[in-house]
Design an enzyme around this catalytic site. Structure first.
Site, PDB file in Angstrom:
ATOM      1  N   SER A 122       0.814  -1.213   0.000  1.00  0.00           N
ATOM      2  CA  SER A 122       0.000   0.000   0.000  1.00  0.00           C
ATOM      3  C   SER A 122       0.856   1.277   0.000  1.00  0.00           C
ATOM      4  CB  SER A 122      -0.895  -0.004   1.248  1.00  0.00           C
ATOM      5  OG  SER A 122      -1.666   1.168   1.291  1.00  0.00           O
ATOM      6  N   LYS A 163      -3.285   2.318  -2.302  1.00  0.00           N
ATOM      7  CA  LYS A 163      -2.978   3.362  -1.318  1.00  0.00           C
ATOM      8  C   LYS A 163      -4.151   3.472  -0.335  1.00  0.00           C
ATOM      9  CE  LYS A 163      -1.385   7.293   0.329  1.00  0.00           C
ATOM     10  NZ  LYS A 163      -0.329   7.108   1.324  1.00  0.00           N
ATOM     11  N   ASN A 197       9.064   8.680   5.051  1.00  0.00           N
ATOM     12  CA  ASN A 197       7.983   9.402   4.388  1.00  0.00           C
ATOM     13  C   ASN A 197       6.967   9.911   5.396  1.00  0.00           C
ATOM     14  OD1 ASN A 197       5.042   8.210   4.071  1.00  0.00           O
ATOM     15  ND2 ASN A 197       6.424   6.447   4.209  1.00  0.00           N
ATOM     16  N   CYS A 210      -0.690   3.638  10.743  1.00  0.00           N
ATOM     17  CA  CYS A 210       0.005   4.695  10.007  1.00  0.00           C
ATOM     18  C   CYS A 210       0.690   5.648  10.973  1.00  0.00           C
ATOM     19  CB  CYS A 210      -0.948   5.473   9.120  1.00  0.00           C
ATOM     20  SG  CYS A 210      -0.080   6.730   8.172  1.00  0.00           S
ATOM     21  N   THR A 257       5.631   0.982   8.372  1.00  0.00           N
ATOM     22  CA  THR A 257       6.927   1.661   8.530  1.00  0.00           C
ATOM     23  C   THR A 257       7.218   1.932  10.011  1.00  0.00           C
ATOM     24  OG1 THR A 257       5.769   3.745   8.193  1.00  0.00           O
ATOM     25  CG2 THR A 257       6.873   2.799   6.285  1.00  0.00           C
ATOM     26  N   GLY A 315      11.468  -3.765   3.751  1.00  0.00           N
ATOM     27  CA  GLY A 315      12.866  -3.864   3.388  1.00  0.00           C
ATOM     28  C   GLY A 315      13.235  -4.833   2.282  1.00  0.00           C
ATOM     29  N   GLY A 337       7.681  -2.750  -1.524  1.00  0.00           N
ATOM     30  CA  GLY A 337       7.268  -1.382  -1.236  1.00  0.00           C
ATOM     31  C   GLY A 337       8.240  -0.375  -1.805  1.00  0.00           C
TER      32      GLY A 337
HETATM   33  C1  LIG Z   1       5.783   6.660   0.192  1.00  0.00           C
HETATM   34  C2  LIG Z   1       5.117   5.598   1.031  1.00  0.00           C
HETATM   35  C3  LIG Z   1       3.741   5.643   1.232  1.00  0.00           C
HETATM   36  C4  LIG Z   1       3.108   4.659   1.995  1.00  0.00           C
HETATM   37  N1  LIG Z   1       1.756   4.721   2.168  1.00  0.00           N
HETATM   38  C5  LIG Z   1       1.130   3.749   2.868  1.00  0.00           C
HETATM   39  C6  LIG Z   1      -0.279   3.740   2.981  1.00  0.00           C
HETATM   40  O1  LIG Z   1      -0.998   4.576   2.432  1.00  0.00           O
HETATM   41  N2  LIG Z   1      -0.842   2.750   3.723  1.00  0.00           N
HETATM   42  C7  LIG Z   1      -0.103   1.764   4.325  1.00  0.00           C
HETATM   43  O2  LIG Z   1      -0.673   0.879   4.972  1.00  0.00           O
HETATM   44  N3  LIG Z   1       1.241   1.734   4.208  1.00  0.00           N
HETATM   45  C8  LIG Z   1       1.863   2.688   3.486  1.00  0.00           C
HETATM   46  N4  LIG Z   1       3.226   2.653   3.338  1.00  0.00           N
HETATM   47  C9  LIG Z   1       3.990   1.554   3.965  1.00  0.00           C
HETATM   48  C10 LIG Z   1       4.250   0.423   2.961  1.00  0.00           C
HETATM   49  O3  LIG Z   1       3.042  -0.160   2.514  1.00  0.00           O
HETATM   50  C11 LIG Z   1       5.134  -0.678   3.589  1.00  0.00           C
HETATM   51  O4  LIG Z   1       4.413  -1.308   4.635  1.00  0.00           O
HETATM   52  C12 LIG Z   1       6.442  -0.122   4.157  1.00  0.00           C
HETATM   53  O5  LIG Z   1       6.977   0.852   3.285  1.00  0.00           O
HETATM   54  C13 LIG Z   1       7.490  -1.213   4.432  1.00  0.00           C
HETATM   55  O6  LIG Z   1       7.838  -1.904   3.259  1.00  0.00           O
HETATM   56  P1  LIG Z   1       9.105  -1.517   2.322  1.00  0.00           P
HETATM   57  O7  LIG Z   1      10.294  -1.375   3.211  1.00  0.00           O
HETATM   58  O8  LIG Z   1       9.207  -2.645   1.349  1.00  0.00           O
HETATM   59  O9  LIG Z   1       8.756  -0.220   1.676  1.00  0.00           O
HETATM   60  C14 LIG Z   1       3.877   3.617   2.576  1.00  0.00           C
HETATM   61  C15 LIG Z   1       5.259   3.575   2.355  1.00  0.00           C
HETATM   62  C16 LIG Z   1       5.884   4.540   1.588  1.00  0.00           C
HETATM   63  C17 LIG Z   1       7.364   4.437   1.375  1.00  0.00           C
END
Ligand SMILES: Cc1cc2nc3c(=O)[nH]c(=O)nc-3n(C[C@H](O)[C@H](O)[C@H](O)COP(=O)(O)O)c2cc1C
Length: 287
Positions: A18, A42, A66, A125, A187, A238, A259
């Site tokens: 997402s 999203k 972010n 969030c 995050t 990650g 992500g």
């Molecule tokens: C720019 C950005 C926007 C994100 N927006 C959302 C969101 O709207 N809803 C959500 O549940 N997680 C959101 N996340 C979290 C990601 O879905 C994911 O759980 C998190 O980034 C960890 O995974 P990654 O390290 O592979 O990015 C967002 C992450 C990023 C970087």
């Protein structure tokens, strides 16, 4: 590599996370979405949100912080304008929702009628001021998920906060409340400074850390979660290449989330799929 994940049939275990793939439009122009297992939209809220002031992202060593603040067009526009588009995408699509208990139950009910593959509850969030969307205690988490469970039959994934010390209690609460699966995790709360300006780098001041920097922490969360549940787990945090994706499976995840990697190497799924295939052949020949 097909699997049934929390009642959703996926062609392989890779799921776009997402907020990092929008509604599939931009990413779909540069990668072949039909090669992926699923996409989580999203997060949306009942009413539209403008999000946090810019800057909304800042890079750190091996990571991204972010503070988008859940900018989104709201439930009505999502159902009228986004759902018809995402339903034509060549992969199962889940909606992601945030809000209080009542709002979540109401949104879930309306979304169930759209025929989307499932729902992810964003219960974690870090970018919304006031913490209203952040039911950190297992008891609150339980109440919120239960309210949604009672309002819909469609598959629900509870996206948990990255609470390193209480992850097992949160997992048990989510399972007990009737969640079909878990996304572990969101995050990590973080802050980053613009040193020349001597102030926080993000308009929202604090944000959420993602990307390769958090991989070992996410693996830890999934590993600890797996000790207390048999629910399907989507490992989020990650993953960026073959070994990191296989590590997520070794930690106990059933599906692997992509992500931040979508921003710096959107075609990483090719290498990751090969690595997972090799791992499945060697270690899970029955699949
Ligand atoms: C720019 C950005 C926007 C994100 N927006 C959302 C969101 O709207 N809803 C959500 O549940 N997680 C959101 N996340 C979290 C990601 O879905 C994911 O759980 C998190 O980034 C960890 O995974 P990654 O390290 O592979 O990015 C967002 C992450 C990023 C970087």
């Amino acid at each position: 590599m097909e699997l049934n994940f929390a009642g959703i049939k996926l062609r392989n275990p890779l799921i776009l996370l997402s907020g990092t793939a929008g509604y599939g439009k931009e990413l779909g122009e540069i990668i072949d979405l039909s090669r992926l297992g699923g996409l989580i939209c999203k997060t949306i809220t009942l009413l539209p949100r403008e999000g946090n002031p810019p800057p909304r992202t800042a890079e750190t060593a091996s990571g991204l912080v972010n503070s988008i603040g859940l900018e989104n067009p709201g439930l009505k526009v999502f159902i009228e304008e986004v759902v018809p588009y995402v339903k034509k995408l060549p992969l199962p699509v889940l909606a992601s929702i945030a809000g209080d208990k009542k709002e979540l139950a109401r949104m879930a009910k309306e979304l169930e009628e759209t025929g989307l593959a499932g729902l992810e509850l964003n219960l974690s969030c870090p970018n919304v001021s006031g913490g209203a969307f952040n039911p950190v205690s297992p008891a609150d988490l339980h109440k919120t998920i239960k309210a949604v469970r009672q309002s819909v039959k469609m598959p629900i994934l509870a996206k948990l906060p990255p609470d390193l010390f209480r992850i097992q209690s949160l997992v048990k609460a989510a399972e007990d409340a009737g969640s079909d699966g878990l996304t572990i995790a969101n995050t990590f709360p973080a802050i980053i400074f613009d040193v020349p300006k001597k102030k926080p780098a993000l308009g929202g001041v604090t944000g959420g850390l993602s990307g390769p920097a958090i991989l070992p922490l996410s693996l830890y969360l999934v590993f600890k979660a797996r000790q207390v549940t048999q629910l399907p787990i989507l490992g989020s945090g990650g993953v960026f290449d073959g070994p990191s994706a296989v590590s997520m499976l070794l930690a106990g995840a059933n599906a692997v989330g992509l992500g931040t990697v979508n921003f710096f190497q959107p075609d990483a799924y090719r290498e990751i799929l090969l690595a997972i295939k090799k791992y499945m052949r060697c270690c899970h020949p029955e699949r």
